[in-house]
Motif scaffolding. Structure first.
Motif, PDB file in Angstrom:
ATOM      1  N   GLN A 200      90.255  64.100  58.982  1.00 48.76           N
ATOM      2  CA  GLN A 200      88.869  63.634  58.905  1.00 48.76           C
ATOM      3  C   GLN A 200      87.907  64.804  58.684  1.00 48.76           C
ATOM      4  OE1 GLN A 200      87.604  61.562  62.379  1.00 48.76           O
ATOM      5  NE2 GLN A 200      85.915  60.539  61.356  1.00 48.76           N
ATOM      6  N   ARG A 201      88.300  65.997  59.102  1.00 51.07           N
ATOM      7  CA  ARG A 201      87.459  67.180  58.904  1.00 51.07           C
ATOM      8  C   ARG A 201      87.798  67.932  57.628  1.00 51.07           C
ATOM      9  NH1 ARG A 201      88.459  67.718  64.654  1.00 51.07           N
ATOM     10  NH2 ARG A 201      90.152  69.186  64.183  1.00 51.07           N
ATOM     11  N   ALA A 202      88.806  67.483  56.884  1.00 51.29           N
ATOM     12  CA  ALA A 202      89.186  68.129  55.631  1.00 51.29           C
ATOM     13  C   ALA A 202      88.553  67.403  54.450  1.00 51.29           C
ATOM     14  CB  ALA A 202      90.710  68.152  55.487  1.00 51.29           C
ATOM     15  N   HIS A 203      88.315  68.144  53.358  1.00 54.77           N
ATOM     16  CA  HIS A 203      87.646  67.570  52.194  1.00 54.77           C
ATOM     17  C   HIS A 203      88.293  68.006  50.875  1.00 54.77           C
ATOM     18  CE1 HIS A 203      84.627  67.696  55.448  1.00 54.77           C
ATOM     19  NE2 HIS A 203      84.201  66.554  54.950  1.00 54.77           N
ATOM     20  N   GLY A 204      89.450  68.617  50.931  1.00 58.73           N
ATOM     21  CA  GLY A 204      90.083  69.102  49.706  1.00 58.73           C
ATOM     22  C   GLY A 204      90.521  67.980  48.776  1.00 58.73           C
ATOM     23  N   LEU A 205      91.231  66.991  49.306  1.00 58.65           N
ATOM     24  CA  LEU A 205      91.727  65.894  48.486  1.00 58.65           C
ATOM     25  C   LEU A 205      90.590  65.052  47.917  1.00 58.65           C
ATOM     26  CD1 LEU A 205      94.794  64.624  50.571  1.00 58.65           C
ATOM     27  CD2 LEU A 205      94.832  65.991  48.489  1.00 58.65           C
ATOM     28  N   GLN A 296      82.410  54.204  51.965  1.00 58.76           N
ATOM     29  CA  GLN A 296      82.512  53.395  53.175  1.00 58.76           C
ATOM     30  C   GLN A 296      83.945  53.463  53.702  1.00 58.76           C
ATOM     31  OE1 GLN A 296      81.639  49.318  52.286  1.00 58.76           O
ATOM     32  NE2 GLN A 296      83.249  49.125  50.748  1.00 58.76           N
ATOM     33  N   TRP A 297      84.065  53.326  55.013  1.00 57.18           N
ATOM     34  CA  TRP A 297      85.370  53.431  55.655  1.00 57.18           C
ATOM     35  C   TRP A 297      86.224  52.199  55.355  1.00 57.18           C
ATOM     36  CZ3 TRP A 297      87.558  57.543  57.635  1.00 57.18           C
ATOM     37  CH2 TRP A 297      86.758  58.592  58.118  1.00 57.18           C
ATOM     38  N   ARG A 316      86.305  54.850  66.940  1.00 62.11           N
ATOM     39  CA  ARG A 316      84.986  55.348  67.340  1.00 62.11           C
ATOM     40  C   ARG A 316      84.590  56.570  66.518  1.00 62.11           C
ATOM     41  NH1 ARG A 316      86.943  54.390  72.646  1.00 62.11           N
ATOM     42  NH2 ARG A 316      87.230  56.622  72.970  1.00 62.11           N
ATOM     43  N   ARG A 317      85.542  57.354  66.086  1.00 61.24           N
ATOM     44  CA  ARG A 317      85.230  58.535  65.282  1.00 61.24           C
ATOM     45  C   ARG A 317      84.950  58.192  63.822  1.00 61.24           C
ATOM     46  NH1 ARG A 317      89.703  62.928  67.522  1.00 61.24           N
ATOM     47  NH2 ARG A 317      88.815  63.149  69.610  1.00 61.24           N
ATOM     48  N   MET A 318      85.182  56.949  63.422  1.00 64.00           N
ATOM     49  CA  MET A 318      84.919  56.563  62.048  1.00 64.00           C
ATOM     50  C   MET A 318      83.440  56.300  61.783  1.00 64.00           C
ATOM     51  SD  MET A 318      88.027  54.124  60.777  1.00 64.00           S
ATOM     52  CE  MET A 318      89.629  54.807  60.409  1.00 64.00           C
ATOM     53  N   LEU A 319      82.590  56.607  62.750  1.00 58.65           N
ATOM     54  CA  LEU A 319      81.166  56.442  62.538  1.00 58.65           C
ATOM     55  C   LEU A 319      80.564  57.618  61.783  1.00 58.65           C
ATOM     56  CD1 LEU A 319      80.178  55.086  66.081  1.00 58.65           C
ATOM     57  CD2 LEU A 319      80.614  53.772  63.996  1.00 58.65           C
ATOM     58  N   THR A 320      81.369  58.634  61.483  1.00 58.20           N
ATOM     59  CA  THR A 320      80.886  59.798  60.754  1.00 58.20           C
ATOM     60  C   THR A 320      80.882  59.509  59.256  1.00 58.20           C
ATOM     61  OG1 THR A 320      83.126  60.715  60.678  1.00 58.20           O
ATOM     62  CG2 THR A 320      81.736  61.342  62.545  1.00 58.20           C
TER      63      THR A 320
END
Length: 383
Positions: A200-205, A296-297, A316-320
């Motif tokens: 969730q904190r990665a953005h490479g892909l 959107q998730w 709960r962490r999917m609110l980011t």
């Protein structure tokens, strides 16, 4: 009593998933269905139409027909066709009577330009295949295996609980210990949860996927603009005036200054360009939709896995912000749902939980398995 215990053990053992076979790694889909459709259409359509154009050229022979003077011999007429096809320059006059020339070479290279278009449309796929697909394959293989193993751990946990409950002299004390273990989150699967949180904190892909769609959108728009340019400047002129008075024939008095010619393949090229342009225009919204999916998730998949312990924390962490690798991986997990064996089992459990009168008795798959194992008779009712 022993018969019921034996039946419960068989039920729980049947609920275990089989060990994954080696074919799972080979069967993973590393492209979304919409992306695969885009690849086949954007690359295959120009190649198919170019092959038809080349087949038409080889079967019909000359692509140009010039109206040579009647005093020309057969060889002179053939030379006229060849010379005009090689030059492909229209000679005319403007409103003031001045001589002007217009090159029609774009028509000659049009089939080869479609080959270039097909190569350009294949470049985003190559970018994804060699820069993102290997890492995505490893992520999917690990997550799918861990999700199935997490389900199996829940079933084995119930098997162990059943043995402990049968050996316990005080059932009430057993269930108090079970509730305390749930509150202190002893039933978590921290490796999978922390791995998903890391993704969730990665953005490479996701950056490579967005770049792939942007490149595809750019190539689609450039191809459409190129076809519009051809139609506005060249594709409305199937007849032109050719001059062969060059070189050794420049001083020949019996050769007319201009010879009218007609392009035989003109209608074929018009049809090909209209087909490619119209299809590419229709594909532009599809590319935009693929990119907007990441805004959107996709909670539908992991909502089923909330039946496993500790997955409520992930929701709960999917609110980011959803623009991260985890959201993209969820899309690919849905595309590989056939490889996720535990999904169908948990979907059935979720459906049964919705149909159960006392929904508070079934929070996780562990609770459902305890009911299957026949432990509901000793489990204290929640107030």
């Amino acid at each position: 009593m022993s018969l019921s215990h034996t039946a419960a053990e068989y039920m729980l053992s049947d609920a275990l998933l089989p060990d994954p076979s080696s074919s799972r790694a080979k069967g993973l889909r590393l492209e979304l269905p919409s992306d695969r459709l885009l690849k086949f259409v954007t690359v295959g359509l120009p190649l198919c139409l170019v092959s038809l154009a080349f087949a038409r050229e080889f079967s019909a022979g000359s692509q140009i027909s010039c109206f040579s003077p009647t005093n020309f011999t057969g060889k002179q007429s053939a030379y006229t066709d060849t010379a005009c096809w090689d030059s492909l320059i229209h000679h005319g006059f403007d409103a003031e009577g001045r001589a002007i020339t217009k090159s029609l070479w774009a028509l000659k290279v049009f089939p080869y330009s479609l080959l270039v278009v097909a190569v350009l449309m294949y470049l985003p796929y190559l970018l994804w295949r060699y820069s993102a697909a290997p890492a995505l394959h490893s992520d999917l293989l690990f997550i799918i295996d861990e999700l199935d193993k997490s389900y199996n751990r829940s079933v084995r946990l119930v098997q162990h609980m059943k043995k402990v409950q049968q050996a316990s002299a005080e059932p009430e004390q057993f269930w108090e210990e079970y509730e305390r273990a749930r509150q202190e989150r002893y039933f978590e699967f921290p490796l999978l949860e922390r791995y998903l949180t890391c993704k969730q904190r990665a953005h490479g892909l996701v950056l490579i996927y967005i770049l792939r769609n942007l490149l595809l959108l750019l190539f689609l728009a450039a191809t459409c603009l190129y076809l519009v340019f051809l139609h506005l400047n060249i594709f409305f002129q199937d007849e032109f005036s050719c001059s062969i008075k060059t070189g050794l024939l420049q001083a020949e008095p019996h050769i007319p200054p201009l010879i009218p010619c007609k392009l035989v393949f003109f209608s074929i090229f018009q049809l090909i360009s209209l087909s490619v342009g119209s299809v590419y225009v229709l594909l532009i919204p599809v590319v935009i939709y693929n990119a907007l999916q990441l805004c959107q998730w996709d909670k539908g998949l992991l909502s089923v896995y909330e039946m496993l312990p500790a997955f409520d924390l992930l929701s709960r962490r999917m609110l980011t912000c959803p623009l991260n690798d985890l959201n993209l991986i969820l899309l690919f997990l849905r595309a590989n749902i056939s490889e996720l064996t535990s999904f169908s089992r948990l979907s059935a459990v979720s459906a049964l939980r919705e149909a159960t009168a006392n929904k508070e008795d079934i929070d996780t798959v562990v609770d459902f398995m305890t009911l299957l194992g026949g432990l509901e008779t000793t489990k204290p009712k929640q107030q």
